[in-house]
Design a protein around this motif. Structure first.
Motif, PDB file in Angstrom:
ATOM      1  N   PHE A 288       1.200  -1.321  -0.175  1.00 19.98           N
ATOM      2  CA  PHE A 288       0.090   0.631   0.280  1.00 19.98           C
ATOM      3  C   PHE A 288       0.683   1.786  -0.270  1.00 19.98           C
ATOM      4  O   PHE A 288       0.231   2.771   0.180  1.00 19.98           O
ATOM      5  N   ALA A 289       2.390   0.875   0.312  1.00 18.32           N
ATOM      6  CA  ALA A 289       2.966   2.173  -0.404  1.00 18.32           C
ATOM      7  C   ALA A 289       2.813   3.104  -1.447  1.00 18.32           C
ATOM      8  O   ALA A 289       2.449   2.426  -2.896  1.00 18.32           O
ATOM      9  N   LYS A 290       3.212   4.034  -1.333  1.00 22.06           N
ATOM     10  CA  LYS A 290       2.701   5.233  -2.663  1.00 22.06           C
ATOM     11  C   LYS A 290       4.372   5.811  -3.149  1.00 22.06           C
ATOM     12  O   LYS A 290       5.248   6.108  -2.275  1.00 22.06           O
ATOM     13  N   GLU A 291       4.562   5.651  -4.189  1.00 27.71           N
ATOM     14  CA  GLU A 291       5.881   6.117  -5.226  1.00 27.71           C
ATOM     15  C   GLU A 291       5.560   7.215  -5.458  1.00 27.71           C
ATOM     16  O   GLU A 291       4.367   8.253  -5.851  1.00 27.71           O
ATOM     17  N   GLU A 292       6.568   8.405  -4.550  1.00 25.15           N
ATOM     18  CA  GLU A 292       6.215  10.054  -5.016  1.00 25.15           C
ATOM     19  C   GLU A 292       7.566   9.958  -5.688  1.00 25.15           C
ATOM     20  O   GLU A 292       9.194  10.360  -5.234  1.00 25.15           O
ATOM     21  N   GLY A 293       7.375  10.383  -7.407  1.00 21.56           N
ATOM     22  CA  GLY A 293       9.105  10.321  -7.680  1.00 21.56           C
ATOM     23  C   GLY A 293       9.223   9.239  -7.199  1.00 21.56           C
ATOM     24  O   GLY A 293       9.080   8.828  -7.978  1.00 21.56           O
TER      25      GLY A 293
END
Length: 402
Positions: free
Chosen positions: A96-101
């Motif tokens: 459920f982690a999100k990629e930001e850049g």
């Protein structure tokens, strides 16, 4: 005897002294294998882990490339859910982690019910006006304004896990109930229960009737969190097994959650909320006995702790068990989670009077109030001890060789 059937699930009663009560064992690899065949139409035996209500330990079985989960069936408790177990492993695998850049952002698993910033500012202004309002129509007008603001919806926020998950809904439910229990709008069924309003009234009365009243410094809008306390577990490398030693839920103030549960503001406005949180934590067993949502949140926190132990001790690598299907492909049932919950105002008014010399002093007191759950896991591995380690090894060997 542990059986590796097509069904993939096998249990046995051990009565092992390592935990002190009857235990049941499930093959994690077998469970995944069976669920991958029947999903999404699996029967209750699979979906509810054959009635297990708690998980306490795991044992690596290298011979069968498996991990054995060890748990209990407690009377009066709801059965575990496969969807919650899957989510625990998904969370520890950062699904459920999100990629930001180029950065992978991992959020703490949590839910929260919060008034809008504009509503909080308005409540603070009304609270200030309340302290200066005279009796009669002026006071009632301020209280009516407070009630109207408190009834505005609180936004339901979910962090680090799917909003549509059943555990998100259960956590929001107990958070909402907690807000009512804080104020006294609803009460925990125990003669040891006191609301924060009760504690505040006791403090005001004690100060008012003392020989030298100093006034009582009160907090503004108190915020509380239901969260796992820092737990401990035992692990033995030779046994390739680990068992939860101490773990459970607690209630903290916002300050305690941010800087440590042992912090208590003994002299300032945070003292009474911290005192209430400590008393409410003592009553969690009462809530677990009567509320299935509390049970589910407690179960999920424990499953999440066990998933952390399995990951941190390298149990998947040692066993060579792959949980790719459970982590990547399994999806639990979709729950309808409201976007917001109505606020619930609560107002308590009382009058205090006393004689002092030839004078009679009277004070009219108004205590208005209006209403997160976090799954932050902190585990400490206990240092090896000769006797517990031998016990854990005997326990693990007994499982593997039955």
């Amino acid at each position: 005897m542990i059986q590796y059937l097509v069904g993939g699930i096998a249990f046995m009663c051990l009565g092992m002294p390592v935990v002190g009560q009857d235990l049941h064992v499930v093959s994690l690899g077998g469970l995944q294998s069976e669920a991958s065949v029947c999903h999404p139409g699996c029967d209750e035996k699979i979906l509810r882990l054959s009635g297990l209500t708690d998980l306490d330990a795991y044992v690596v079985d290298t011979q069968h490339s498996d991990i054995l989960l060890v748990g209990r069936k407690e009377p009066g408790r709801i059965a575990l859910r496969l969807s919650d177990l899957a989510m625990a492993f998904q969370a520890t695998a950062y699904k459920f982690a999100k990629e930001e850049g180029r950065v992978l952002v991992v959020s703490e698993l949590a839910v929260s019910l919060d008034p809008s910033p504009e509503n909080v500012a308005a409540l603070m202004a009304v609270g200030d006006a309340l302290s200066h309002a005279s009796q009669g129509a002026q006071l009632q007008a301020v209280l009516d304004r407070w009630v109207a603001l408190c009834e505005n919806p609180h936004t339901a926020s979910v962090y680090g896990m799917p909003r549509s998950a059943g555990i998100s809904k259960a956590a929001l439910s107990i958070d909402y109930a907690l807000k009512r229990q804080v104020s006294g709008a609803s009460r925990i069924p125990s003669d040891r229960y006191f609301s924060l309003t009760d504690l505040t009234r006791q403090e005001i009365e004690a100060d008012f009737f003392s020989d030298h009243p100093k006034g009582v410094e009160l907090s503004g809008l108190s915020r509380f969190w239901i969260t796992p306390r820092k737990g401990t577990y035992r692990y033995d490398d030779a046994a390739q097994a680990a068992i939860i030693d101490d773990f459970g839920l607690e209630i903290l103030t916002e300050q305690q959650k941010l800087v440590g549960s042992e912090v208590v503001d003994r002299g300032g406005p945070g003292r009474l909320p911290a005192k209430w949180a400590e008393r409410a934590t003592e009553l969690i067993p009462v809530l677990l006995d009567i509320d299935e949502d509390w049970q589910r949140v407690d179960q999920f926190a424990r499953m999440l702790a066990l998933a952390h132990m399995i990951r941190d001790e390298g149990a998947l690598e040692t066993s060579t068990l792959s949980l790719d299907w459970l982590i990547d492909a399994f999806a639990g049932p979709v729950e309808e989670v409201p976007s917001g919950f109505a606020g619930h105002p609560h107002i308590e008014r009382f009058e205090l009077s006393k004689s002092q010399g030839n004078m009679r002093m009277t004070s009219n007191v108004v205590l208005p109030s209006c209403g997160g759950v976090s799954f932050r896991i902190e585990l400490e591995k206990l240092p090896p001890e000769i006797e517990p380690d031998r016990q854990l090894r005997d326990f693990a060997d007994g499982l593997r060789h039955e």
